[in-house]
Design an enzyme around this catalytic site. Structure first.
Site, PDB file in Angstrom:
ATOM      1  N   GLY A   1       1.193  -2.044   3.973  1.00  0.00           N
ATOM      2  CA  GLY A   1       1.998  -0.728   3.863  1.00  0.00           C
ATOM      3  C   GLY A   1       3.056  -0.693   4.754  1.00  0.00           C
ATOM      4  O   GLY A   1       4.169  -0.834   4.745  1.00  0.00           O
TER       5      GLY A   1
ATOM      6  N   SER B   1       0.814  -1.222  -0.310  1.00  0.00           N
ATOM      7  CA  SER B   1      -0.486  -0.469  -0.288  1.00  0.00           C
ATOM      8  C   SER B   1       0.905   0.618  -0.143  1.00  0.00           C
ATOM      9  O   SER B   1       1.967   1.395   1.136  1.00  0.00           O
ATOM     10  CB  SER B   1      -0.729  -0.024   1.107  1.00  0.00           C
ATOM     11  OG  SER B   1      -1.915   1.344   1.561  1.00  0.00           O
TER      12      SER B   1
ATOM     13  N   MET C   1     -12.105   4.538  -0.802  1.00  0.00           N
ATOM     14  CA  MET C   1     -13.284   5.010   0.062  1.00  0.00           C
ATOM     15  C   MET C   1     -13.634   5.616   0.404  1.00  0.00           C
ATOM     16  O   MET C   1     -13.122   6.895   1.288  1.00  0.00           O
ATOM     17  CB  MET C   1     -11.758   3.833   2.077  1.00  0.00           C
ATOM     18  CG  MET C   1     -10.988   2.566   2.015  1.00  0.00           C
ATOM     19  SD  MET C   1      -9.539   3.217   2.525  1.00  0.00           S
ATOM     20  CE  MET C   1      -8.079   3.088   1.652  1.00  0.00           C
TER      21      MET C   1
ATOM     22  N   HIS D   1      -8.526   0.816  -4.232  1.00  0.00           N
ATOM     23  CA  HIS D   1      -8.989   0.078  -2.957  1.00  0.00           C
ATOM     24  C   HIS D   1     -10.038   2.260  -2.370  1.00  0.00           C
ATOM     25  O   HIS D   1      -9.593   2.675  -2.064  1.00  0.00           O
ATOM     26  CB  HIS D   1      -7.973  -0.205  -1.579  1.00  0.00           C
ATOM     27  CG  HIS D   1      -9.639   0.011  -0.325  1.00  0.00           C
ATOM     28  ND1 HIS D   1      -8.481  -0.400   0.696  1.00  0.00           N
ATOM     29  CD2 HIS D   1     -10.252   0.046  -0.917  1.00  0.00           C
ATOM     30  CE1 HIS D   1      -9.233  -0.285   1.729  1.00  0.00           C
ATOM     31  NE2 HIS D   1     -10.867  -0.359   0.858  1.00  0.00           N
TER      32      HIS D   1
ATOM     33  N   ASP E   1      -6.512  -6.876   4.449  1.00  0.00           N
ATOM     34  CA  ASP E   1      -6.035  -5.379   3.983  1.00  0.00           C
ATOM     35  C   ASP E   1      -5.715  -4.794   5.242  1.00  0.00           C
ATOM     36  O   ASP E   1      -7.275  -4.315   5.925  1.00  0.00           O
ATOM     37  CB  ASP E   1      -6.217  -4.601   3.136  1.00  0.00           C
ATOM     38  CG  ASP E   1      -5.955  -2.858   3.179  1.00  0.00           C
ATOM     39  OD1 ASP E   1      -4.733  -2.739   3.507  1.00  0.00           O
ATOM     40  OD2 ASP E   1      -6.721  -2.482   2.218  1.00  0.00           O
ATOM     41  N   GLY E   2      -4.153  -4.783   5.551  1.00  0.00           N
ATOM     42  CA  GLY E   2      -4.307  -4.439   7.138  1.00  0.00           C
ATOM     43  C   GLY E   2      -3.884  -5.119   8.793  1.00  0.00           C
ATOM     44  O   GLY E   2      -4.293  -5.530   8.814  1.00  0.00           O
ATOM     45  N   GLY E   3      -2.880  -4.107   9.022  1.00  0.00           N
ATOM     46  CA  GLY E   3      -1.601  -5.035   9.938  1.00  0.00           C
ATOM     47  C   GLY E   3      -1.227  -6.164   9.619  1.00  0.00           C
ATOM     48  O   GLY E   3      -0.510  -7.385   9.963  1.00  0.00           O
TER      49      GLY E   3
ATOM     50  N   ASP F   1      -4.976   3.557  -1.860  1.00  0.00           N
ATOM     51  CA  ASP F   1      -6.109   3.333  -1.382  1.00  0.00           C
ATOM     52  C   ASP F   1      -6.551   5.107  -1.396  1.00  0.00           C
ATOM     53  O   ASP F   1      -5.549   5.905  -1.031  1.00  0.00           O
ATOM     54  CB  ASP F   1      -4.996   3.752   0.418  1.00  0.00           C
ATOM     55  CG  ASP F   1      -5.067   2.152   0.613  1.00  0.00           C
ATOM     56  OD1 ASP F   1      -5.867   0.966   0.837  1.00  0.00           O
ATOM     57  OD2 ASP F   1      -4.006   1.907   1.533  1.00  0.00           O
TER      58      ASP F   1
ATOM     59  N   HIS G   1      -1.074  -1.003  -4.462  1.00  0.00           N
ATOM     60  CA  HIS G   1      -1.893  -0.685  -3.554  1.00  0.00           C
ATOM     61  C   HIS G   1      -2.439   0.565  -3.120  1.00  0.00           C
ATOM     62  O   HIS G   1      -1.124   0.776  -2.514  1.00  0.00           O
ATOM     63  CB  HIS G   1      -2.541  -1.941  -2.700  1.00  0.00           C
ATOM     64  CG  HIS G   1      -3.428  -1.722  -1.787  1.00  0.00           C
ATOM     65  ND1 HIS G   1      -4.514  -2.506  -2.287  1.00  0.00           N
ATOM     66  CD2 HIS G   1      -3.976  -0.829  -0.681  1.00  0.00           C
ATOM     67  CE1 HIS G   1      -6.098  -2.982  -0.975  1.00  0.00           C
ATOM     68  NE2 HIS G   1      -5.454  -1.065  -0.279  1.00  0.00           N
TER      69      HIS G   1
ATOM     70  N   GLY H   1      -8.543   3.700   6.842  1.00  0.00           N
ATOM     71  CA  GLY H   1      -8.638   5.093   6.920  1.00  0.00           C
ATOM     72  C   GLY H   1      -7.067   5.510   7.332  1.00  0.00           C
ATOM     73  O   GLY H   1      -6.910   6.453   7.110  1.00  0.00           O
ATOM     74  N   PHE H   2      -5.994   4.664   7.629  1.00  0.00           N
ATOM     75  CA  PHE H   2      -5.019   4.739   8.401  1.00  0.00           C
ATOM     76  C   PHE H   2      -4.300   3.366   8.017  1.00  0.00           C
ATOM     77  O   PHE H   2      -4.736   2.280   8.195  1.00  0.00           O
ATOM     78  CB  PHE H   2      -5.541   4.838   9.918  1.00  0.00           C
ATOM     79  CG  PHE H   2      -5.761   6.340   9.980  1.00  0.00           C
ATOM     80  CD1 PHE H   2      -4.948   7.467   9.954  1.00  0.00           C
ATOM     81  CD2 PHE H   2      -6.938   6.317  10.443  1.00  0.00           C
ATOM     82  CE1 PHE H   2      -5.939   8.806  10.127  1.00  0.00           C
ATOM     83  CE2 PHE H   2      -7.882   7.334  10.665  1.00  0.00           C
ATOM     84  CZ  PHE H   2      -7.217   8.405  10.666  1.00  0.00           C
ATOM     85  N   GLY H   3      -2.809   3.369   7.658  1.00  0.00           N
ATOM     86  CA  GLY H   3      -1.824   2.888   7.898  1.00  0.00           C
ATOM     87  C   GLY H   3      -1.602   1.922   9.721  1.00  0.00           C
ATOM     88  O   GLY H   3      -1.476   3.249  10.147  1.00  0.00           O
TER      89      GLY H   3
ATOM     90  N   MET I   1     -11.136  -6.419   5.006  1.00  0.00           N
ATOM     91  CA  MET I   1     -10.333  -5.150   6.025  1.00  0.00           C
ATOM     92  C   MET I   1     -10.254  -5.936   7.378  1.00  0.00           C
ATOM     93  O   MET I   1     -11.161  -6.822   8.768  1.00  0.00           O
ATOM     94  CB  MET I   1     -11.297  -4.107   6.517  1.00  0.00           C
ATOM     95  CG  MET I   1     -11.091  -3.102   4.729  1.00  0.00           C
ATOM     96  SD  MET I   1      -9.980  -3.022   4.137  1.00  0.00           S
ATOM     97  CE  MET I   1      -9.307  -1.796   4.984  1.00  0.00           C
TER      98      MET I   1
ATOM     99  N   MET J   1      -8.611   8.196  -0.180  1.00  0.00           N
ATOM    100  CA  MET J   1     -10.050   8.440   1.394  1.00  0.00           C
ATOM    101  C   MET J   1     -10.414   9.722   0.916  1.00  0.00           C
ATOM    102  O   MET J   1      -9.536  10.234   0.057  1.00  0.00           O
ATOM    103  CB  MET J   1      -8.868   8.222   1.745  1.00  0.00           C
ATOM    104  CG  MET J   1      -8.266   6.653   2.783  1.00  0.00           C
ATOM    105  SD  MET J   1      -7.858   6.990   3.834  1.00  0.00           S
ATOM    106  CE  MET J   1      -6.419   4.963   4.059  1.00  0.00           C
TER     107      MET J   1
HETATM  108  C1  DX5 Z   1      -6.764   1.081   5.656  1.00  0.00           C
HETATM  109  C2  DX5 Z   1      -5.745   0.986   3.992  1.00  0.00           C
HETATM  110  C3  DX5 Z   1      -4.595   0.335   3.567  1.00  0.00           C
HETATM  111  C4  DX5 Z   1      -3.465   1.005   5.000  1.00  0.00           C
HETATM  112  C5  DX5 Z   1      -2.847  -0.684   5.286  1.00  0.00           C
HETATM  113  O1  DX5 Z   1      -7.384   1.979   5.843  1.00  0.00           O
HETATM  114  O2  DX5 Z   1      -6.758   0.721   3.548  1.00  0.00           O
HETATM  115  O3  DX5 Z   1      -4.486  -0.581   2.670  1.00  0.00           O
HETATM  116  O4  DX5 Z   1      -2.726   2.003   4.272  1.00  0.00           O
HETATM  117  O5  DX5 Z   1      -1.736  -0.395   5.856  1.00  0.00           O
HETATM  118  P1  DX5 Z   1      -1.003  -1.678   7.393  1.00  0.00           P
HETATM  119  O6  DX5 Z   1      -0.705  -2.720   6.039  1.00  0.00           O
HETATM  120  O7  DX5 Z   1       0.170  -0.756   7.614  1.00  0.00           O
HETATM  121  O8  DX5 Z   1      -1.996  -1.473   8.136  1.00  0.00           O
HETATM  122 ZN    ZN Z   2      -6.114  -0.993   1.139  1.00  0.00          ZN
END
Ligand code: DX5
Ligand code: ZN
Length: 220
Positions: free
Chosen positions: A199, A10, A70, A68, A177-179, A37, A35, A144-146, A139, A39
């Site tokens: 990310g 990401s 959002m 992606h 996606d996420g963590g 993102d 990827h 919203g955030f990495g 998800m 937003m």
């Molecule tokens: C969150 C995004 C993700 C995010 C993943 O809304 O969709 O793609 O950037 O970041 P990490 O891998 O740091 O959790």
């Molecule tokens: Zn994403």
């Protein structure tokens, strides 16, 4: 076993002051998809980039752009992202009143359609949509955030969706996606995921680390 796994960094975690360079660096480091993102500060509490940036990034990699969205509303922006060079366009069903129409629109633009399920979104939305999808994105954090922590309850959701995809017999990718990091990636893969967004885990340590970071996510 892991050879079918796609790694999709990401770019949310990249240095936004040099995005083209960052995209080239992850491409050369061996990622599979890019990827992106998007937003809007309304559907999610953060603002990132629009189709103009996607268009300008397009020449920096030939790998698939996994966009992606959002954003809400979403339908009126699909064409702009398609023209900007998206390959996969994914959206959240909460982003508009007619998710099936949104899938139809993405497909009509000649792009691969993805549906994104938030941590609390139930699976029944798939009942009459799954056959028309190219991608299901789970998800494993709230969007919203990495840099957030992986929500373990989503592993059950991944397992359930894997069964549903296999029942269709269709080539539908299952992305998480996420963590995602070296601890959670194997769990997501074991649950049935075949595509991992990462990310923080990709971009940590700077460009010299990207190849090792990506290999590590593949379990290499
Ligand atoms: C969150 C995004 C993700 C995010 C993943 O809304 O969709 O793609 O950037 O970041 P990490 O891998 O740091 O959790
Ligand atoms: Zn994403």
């Amino acid at each position: 076993m892991t050879s079918n796994i796609r790694i999709a960094p990401s770019i949310l975690s990249a240095d936004f002051a040099k995005l083209g360079e960052e995209v080239r660096a992850i491409d050369e480091a061996g990622c599979d998809w890019i990827h992106v993102d998007v937003m809007d500060g309304h559907f999610v509490p953060n603002i990132t980039i629009g189709p103009g940036v996607v268009k300008d990034l397009r020449p920096h990699s030939e790998k698939p752009f996994d966009v992606h969205l959002m954003i809400s509303p979403v339908d009126q922006y699909l064409e702009a992202f398609a023209e900007a060079g998206a390959d996969y366009i994914s959206f959240h069903p909460e982003a508009g009143p007619h998710p099936h129409r949104t899938v139809q629109s993405i497909t009509a633009l000649g792009k691969k359609a993805g549906l994104v399920l938030n941590p609390a979104t139930p699976l029944d939305i798939l009942d009459y949509l799954i056959d028309d999808l190219d991608l299901i994105l789970v998800m494993s954090v709230n969007p919203g955030f990495g840099g957030q922590s992986f929500i373990d309850s989503q592993l059950r959701k991944i397992e359930n969706i894997r069964q549903r995809i296999d029942q269709t017999g269709k080539d539908i990718r299952l992305e998480v996606d996420g963590g995602i990091d070296q601890t959670t990636a194997p769990k997501a893969i074991a649950a049935g995921a075949d595509t991992l967004v990462a990310g923080t885990a990709t971009f940590t340590g700077g460009p010299g680390q990207y190849a090792a970071n990506i290999s590590g996510l593949r379990g290499e």
